[in-house]
Write a protein that holds these residues in place. Structure first.
Motif, PDB file in Angstrom:
ATOM      1  N   SER A   1       0.850  -1.189   0.000  1.00 51.10           N
ATOM      2  CA  SER A   1       0.000   0.000   0.000  1.00 51.10           C
ATOM      3  C   SER A   1       0.882   1.234   0.000  1.00 51.10           C
ATOM      4  O   SER A   1       2.085   1.149   0.211  1.00 51.10           O
ATOM      5  CB  SER A   1      -0.905  -0.003   1.229  1.00 51.10           C
ATOM      6  N   LYS A   2       0.266   2.365  -0.235  1.00 51.71           N
ATOM      7  CA  LYS A   2       1.075   3.587  -0.271  1.00 51.71           C
ATOM      8  C   LYS A   2       0.855   4.364   1.019  1.00 51.71           C
ATOM      9  O   LYS A   2      -0.167   4.223   1.683  1.00 51.71           O
ATOM     10  CB  LYS A   2       0.688   4.443  -1.474  1.00 51.71           C
ATOM     11  N   SER A   3       1.841   5.179   1.360  1.00 51.04           N
ATOM     12  CA  SER A   3       1.598   6.099   2.458  1.00 51.04           C
ATOM     13  C   SER A   3       2.301   7.407   2.138  1.00 51.04           C
ATOM     14  O   SER A   3       3.283   7.428   1.403  1.00 51.04           O
ATOM     15  CB  SER A   3       2.052   5.496   3.786  1.00 51.04           C
TER      16      SER A   3
ATOM     17  N   GLU B   1       7.293  -2.466   2.571  1.00 56.39           N
ATOM     18  CA  GLU B   1       8.526  -2.499   1.798  1.00 56.39           C
ATOM     19  C   GLU B   1       9.675  -3.123   2.586  1.00 56.39           C
ATOM     20  O   GLU B   1      10.280  -4.104   2.162  1.00 56.39           O
ATOM     21  CB  GLU B   1       8.911  -1.066   1.376  1.00 56.39           C
ATOM     22  N   TRP B   2       9.972  -2.572   3.755  1.00 57.79           N
ATOM     23  CA  TRP B   2      11.182  -2.958   4.467  1.00 57.79           C
ATOM     24  C   TRP B   2      11.075  -4.372   5.033  1.00 57.79           C
ATOM     25  O   TRP B   2      12.063  -5.085   5.086  1.00 57.79           O
ATOM     26  CB  TRP B   2      11.472  -2.015   5.629  1.00 57.79           C
TER      27      TRP B   2
ATOM     28  N   GLY C   1       2.096  -5.719   5.580  1.00 58.67           N
ATOM     29  CA  GLY C   1       2.802  -4.934   6.592  1.00 58.67           C
ATOM     30  C   GLY C   1       2.003  -4.995   7.880  1.00 58.67           C
ATOM     31  O   GLY C   1       0.862  -5.452   7.907  1.00 58.67           O
ATOM     32  N   LYS C   2       2.609  -4.528   8.942  1.00 59.87           N
ATOM     33  CA  LYS C   2       1.936  -4.524  10.242  1.00 59.87           C
ATOM     34  C   LYS C   2       0.717  -3.605  10.213  1.00 59.87           C
ATOM     35  O   LYS C   2      -0.332  -3.915  10.725  1.00 59.87           O
ATOM     36  CB  LYS C   2       2.955  -4.062  11.283  1.00 59.87           C
TER      37      LYS C   2
ATOM     38  N   GLN D   1      16.080  -2.899   5.256  1.00 61.10           N
ATOM     39  CA  GLN D   1      15.684  -2.166   4.054  1.00 61.10           C
ATOM     40  C   GLN D   1      16.674  -2.414   2.906  1.00 61.10           C
ATOM     41  O   GLN D   1      17.866  -2.541   3.130  1.00 61.10           O
ATOM     42  CB  GLN D   1      15.684  -0.676   4.408  1.00 61.10           C
ATOM     43  N   ARG D   2      16.147  -2.533   1.678  1.00 61.39           N
ATOM     44  CA  ARG D   2      17.018  -2.655   0.507  1.00 61.39           C
ATOM     45  C   ARG D   2      16.825  -1.452  -0.397  1.00 61.39           C
ATOM     46  O   ARG D   2      15.691  -1.062  -0.664  1.00 61.39           O
ATOM     47  CB  ARG D   2      16.629  -3.893  -0.320  1.00 61.39           C
ATOM     48  N   ILE D   3      17.906  -0.904  -0.855  1.00 61.44           N
ATOM     49  CA  ILE D   3      17.809   0.226  -1.777  1.00 61.44           C
ATOM     50  C   ILE D   3      17.880  -0.346  -3.200  1.00 61.44           C
ATOM     51  O   ILE D   3      18.804  -1.088  -3.512  1.00 61.44           O
ATOM     52  CB  ILE D   3      18.974   1.208  -1.558  1.00 61.44           C
TER      53      ILE D   3
END
Ligand SMILES: Cc1cc2nc3c(=O)[nH]c(=O)nc-3n(C[C@H](O)[C@H](O)[C@H](O)COP(=O)(O)OP(=O)(O)OC[C@H]3O[C@@H](n4cnc5c(N)ncnc54)[C@H](O)[C@@H]3O)c2cc1C
Ligand SMILES: Nc1ncnc2c1ncn2[C@@H]1O[C@H](COP(=O)(O)O)[C@@H](O)[C@H]1O
Lengths: 246, 312
Positions: free
Chosen positions: A8-10, A40-41, A115-116, A182-184
């Motif tokens: 989802s987006k935030s 994401e993370w 995600g949580k 996290q991955r870039i």
């Protein structure tokens, strides 16, 4: 292992939060969207690691409109294999969950990760709702996930501690801190993302059960009272008599 | 109509239980509690002091399977004919409330911070930067109340305790182990919190945070970089990507007050900030501020609290 990650987006964390249309709608003007950090993370990156260890595939799914494709490309750039967008504006957690579960029922995933919670609504609802609708076990707030064949060992948050659980796939898991780092995305990932499949799926007809009718901003804090570091007794006195917290 | 309240009494009856019973009592006269034990009648019956009329105990359930708990609560909803189900918005509620919502097709509001105003319920949105007012359109409704949002109120009622058999069904989740976090007060429930940031320079300095926390009976917390570099355990990390807390008192030492940190603590009733930099953004969100060195101010504050306690 075939994994579905719900994305989802935030609003970017530094976005200014304001409302329009009589405080009934979030003002999106100038707001930069990012992938919800938990999705994401923790969820996506752990899914990718599991795929790297055991083979399989990682699909991402978003319930949203075409503007959400930017965050989906980001998830593809980090390494997801393909993306699904269910083409409707999210109304509430229930309707989002029903859209996702409808798709997941037809596609036999071993694992569905969320995600949580979303940063915007902090509901922690979608994952459990998908699980109930699909009659799957649900483990929430997972901080560690190891796979051994189709048996998973999961550590998750419990009241006042951590619990270690074992469950067989298929399963729904919500992911919290600790799962992964996290991955870039690198340049190659970003290039590859352009050609990865992004399937647009029509929504099913589903009602929503709740609605945000209006919003408001907190009242401004009154100015901070400064206390002389040489006179700490004054602070204790204020905490006792004025703030009444000790 | 009845309201059903789920209470997790595994670790005894905590303040959150009184909060949700108080909340439920404000919704309906008939407050019924469902719990899975242990069957400690004397502490359970205390819920009667806050308005619970009946407590149902299902002693058959022992594991951690959210689906089984959902089935038990579902059967309690059926047998009590409750139209509203209330949870405390804790880690257990986060697993069962959404399941129950689908099972009953009942709209779910997570993290309610107030008693409903008409048919709308206030919640935090955007990590505490704003409030939303949510309405439920389904016949049945589920409300999960954010801890520390409602002041428990006594409201004596005759309370009976009954055994309940809610047919948990099979489980697919095996509990291997539990690791309790040692001794301390769990952060999400704490009323007083002392927190440290990168300004404390290293983990060896945390004794000044812990001493103050101990003197106050407070829980300890930290900023994200502090837990990321391993100075403090992950479960102490507060903020947008950690946990959100709303204690009565939050004391922040050596924390700059980045927006992502504030997201997790701006629901606190009173905020005290200790920072050497008068320009630190945290002062804008604080009620009381001290421009000073945490290494001097914290021990002094601990002493001052000691003195205060001795004379009160
Ligand atoms: C997407 C995203 C999510 C994030 N989520 C979180 C989150 O959940 N929680 C979180 O905390 N952060 C989060 N962050 C990080 C956040 O932006 C800040 O970087 C972080 O909060 C800073 O931590 P700090 O205040 O401990 O350290 P710093 O910013 O380094 O501040 C240290 C402070 O200590 C003061 N100081 C130094 N010496 C002393 C002394 N002797 N006495 C008193 N004061 C002193 C300094 O003046 C300074 O203000 C997130 C960032 C991003 C991008
Ligand atoms: N519109 C959406 N599309 C896909 N996944 C979503 C959407 N909204 C929420 N999710 C997933 O559900 C999780 C919990 O969201 P919430 O219940 O809103 O807190 C998020 O972290 C996402 O993984």
């Amino acid at each position: 292992m075939k994994i579905l990650v719900c994305i989802s987006k935030s609003p970017d964390t530094t976005s200014k939060i304001s409302f329009i249309d009589n405080n009934s709608k979030f003002n999106e003007e100038g707001v930069q969207y990012i992938v919800n950090p938990y999705d994401e993370w923790y969820a996506l990156v752990r899914a990718l690691e599991l795929k790297e260890e055991n083979g399989g595939s990682v699909s991402i799914i978003t319930v949203g409109n075409s503007q959400d494709e930017a965050i989906m490309r980001k998830a593809l750039a980090i390494g997801a294999d393909n993306a699904i967008r269910i083409d409707t504006d999210p109304k509430d957690a229930y309707s989002v969950a029903m859209q996702i579960s409808e798709y997941a029922k037809k596609n036999n995933f071993d694992m569905i990760l969320t995600g949580k919670e979303t940063i915007n609504y902090n509901g922690s609802q979608v994952g459990g709702m998908i699980a109930e609708d699909m009659d799957l076990p649900f483990i929430s707030l997972a901080s560690k996930l190891e796979a051994n064949g189709n048996t998973l060992k999961i550590e998750s948050e419990d009241i006042g501690g951590i619990q270690v659980l074992e469950v067989n796939t298929p399963v729904v898991i919500s992911c919290a801190k600790g799962m992964a780092e996290q991955r870039i995305p690198n340049m190659r990932g970003i290039m590859a993302a352009r050609t990865k499949p992004l399937n647009i799926v029509p929504p099913i007809d589903v009602e929503s059960l709740t609605k945000f009718e209006s919003y408001n901003l907190p009242e401004a804090k009154s100015a901070c009272k400064m206390i002389n570091p040489e006179n700490i007794d004054e602070l204790v006195e204020l905490l006792h008599n004025e703030a009444k917290v000790i | 109509m009845a309201v059903l309240v789920y209470i997790n009494s595994e670790n005894g009856i905590t303040k959150n239980a009184y909060e949700v019973v108080t909340y439920a009592k404000k919704l309906e006269e008939q407050v019924i509690v469902i719990t899975t034990g242990p069957k400690d009648e004397s502490s359970l019956s205390k819920l009667g002091e806050y308005g619970a009329k009946k407590i149902l105990i299902d002693s058959s359930f022992s594991g951690k399977d959210s689906q089984q708990l959902t089935r038990i609560i579902g059967s309690a909803v059926e047998s009590t004919n409750a139209n509203t189900i209330v949870f405390s918005h804790d880690t257990v509620a986060k697993t069962i409330a959404p399941r129950l919502s689908v099972k009953l097709k009942a709209g779910l509001i997570s993290g309610a911070i107030e008693i409903p105003n008409g048919d709308k319920i206030k919640v935090n949105v955007f990590s505490g930067k704003a409030f939303g007012n949510v309405k439920i359109y389904s016949e049945k409704r589920i409300i999960s109340v954010l801890p520390n949002s409602i002041q428990p109120e006594k409201n004596q009622s005759n309370c009976i305790i009954e055994d309940f058999n809610g047919s948990a069904g099979d489980t697919r989740i095996k509990l291997i182990d539990t690791k309790k976090i040692e001794g301390d007060i769990p952060l999400p429930e704490a009323e007083l919190v002392v927190s440290g940031g990168r300004g404390l320079k290293g983990p060896e300095n945390w004794n000044i945070i812990e001493d103050l926390a101990k003197e106050l009976g407070a829980a300890t917390a930290c900023s994200r970089p502090v837990s990321d570099i391993g100075w403090r355990p992950h479960n102490e990390h507060v903020g947008q990507t950690g946990i959100a807390i709303r204690p009565n008192l939050y004391i922040a030492a050596g924390i700059s007050g980045a927006i992502q940190h504030l997201a997790g603590v701006n629901g606190s009733k009173t905020i005290v900030v200790i920072n050497t930099d008068s320009e630190a953004p945290f002062f804008k969100a604080a009620d009381y501020g001290i421009i000073g060195d945490a290494f001097e101010v914290l021990p002094r504050l601990t002493e001052s609290i000691k003195k205060f306690k001795a004379s009160n």
